[in-house]
Design a protein around this motif. Structure first.
Motif, short mmCIF file in Angstrom:
data_model
loop_
_atom_site.label_atom_id
_atom_site.label_comp_id
_atom_site.label_asym_id
_atom_site.label_seq_id
_atom_site.Cartn_x
_atom_site.Cartn_y
_atom_site.Cartn_z
N ALA A 176 1.10 -1.60 -0.55
CA ALA A 176 0.48 0.03 0.20
C ALA A 176 1.27 1.21 -0.12
CB ALA A 176 -0.67 0.00 1.40
N GLY A 177 -0.14 1.92 -0.75
CA GLY A 177 1.26 3.22 -0.91
C GLY A 177 2.61 3.53 -1.70
N ALA B 8 7.72 -5.52 -3.34
CA ALA B 8 7.72 -4.10 -2.99
C ALA B 8 7.18 -3.42 -2.51
CB ALA B 8 7.87 -3.56 -4.33
N TRP B 9 7.45 -2.40 -1.86
CA TRP B 9 7.21 -1.86 -1.11
C TRP B 9 7.98 -0.31 -1.07
CZ3 TRP B 9 9.45 -5.65 0.28
CH2 TRP B 9 9.79 -5.67 2.30
N GLY B 10 7.55 0.92 -0.20
CA GLY B 10 7.97 1.65 -0.32
C GLY B 10 7.67 3.56 -0.92
N ALA C 122 11.87 -3.67 -4.36
CA ALA C 122 11.51 -5.06 -4.87
C ALA C 122 12.58 -6.10 -3.35
CB ALA C 122 11.65 -5.44 -5.86
N LYS C 123 12.07 -6.79 -2.61
CA LYS C 123 12.34 -8.17 -1.87
C LYS C 123 12.18 -9.26 -2.66
CE LYS C 123 14.05 -4.99 0.98
NZ LYS C 123 15.42 -4.33 0.38
N ASN C 124 12.73 -10.22 -2.60
CA ASN C 124 12.88 -11.53 -3.29
C ASN C 124 12.15 -12.28 -1.89
OD1 ASN C 124 12.42 -13.55 -4.90
ND2 ASN C 124 15.18 -13.95 -5.15
#
Length: 159
Positions: A126-127, A140-142, A147-149
């Motif tokens: 979100a966001g 993925a966030w931020g 992205a993190k696996n």
């Protein structure tokens, strides 16, 4: 079911089992697959293809020629863009619509920038502001999204 207050172009195709809610606009040449649900106050641009079993929540904007594959979830107020250099009257406008691959999920209020591909089974928080492709199964966030696996558990049933 198409709500009587939805605005669906005569040139759009909506499967009989799809649900389109009030105040949503579906433009010419768009396609909505079976068992898909599009909430209120959404804009689905010309030529956009929405697969089967897709859930699009309230207030989503999809520009022309977007591709949303089967079983995708798009949370409320997600905005997809297709213009890297938005200017009124831009004679050099070059559309780069988004692609969201099968079973991806996008959280509320995310912004997806032009030409981005969201990979199959991936998750966008979100966001998030997504400036680059999200690979299959990644989270993925931020701002900007990183992205993190982290492969998300997949549903064992399809709607």
């Amino acid at each position: 079911m198409i709500h009587k207050l939805a605005d669906v172009s005569a040139g759009a195709t909506v499967h009989d089992s799809a649900m389109i809610w009030a105040f949503t606009v579906i433009c010419e040449g768009a396609h909505v697959g079976r068992n898909s649900v599009i909430g209120t106050h959404c804009y689905i641009g010309r030529g956009t293809v929405i697969g089967d079993g897709v859930h699009i929540q309230t207030g989503v904007f999809l520009p022309n020629n977007s591709v949303i594959e089967d079983y995708v979830f798009i949370g409320p107020n997600v905005t997809f863009t297709d213009d890297r250099y938005p200017r009124s009257g831009n004679s050099g406008y070059f559309a780069e619509p988004p692609t969201v691959r099968r079973s991806a999920s996008i959280g509320a209020g995310a912004v997806i920038l032009p030409g981005v591909e969201i990979g199959s089974g991936s998750m966008v928080g979100a966001g998030a502001v997504v400036t680059k492709d999200v690979m299959m199964g990644d989270t993925a966030w931020g701002v900007p999204a990183r992205a993190k696996n982290q492969t998300m558990p997949q549903s064992t049933t399809e709607h």
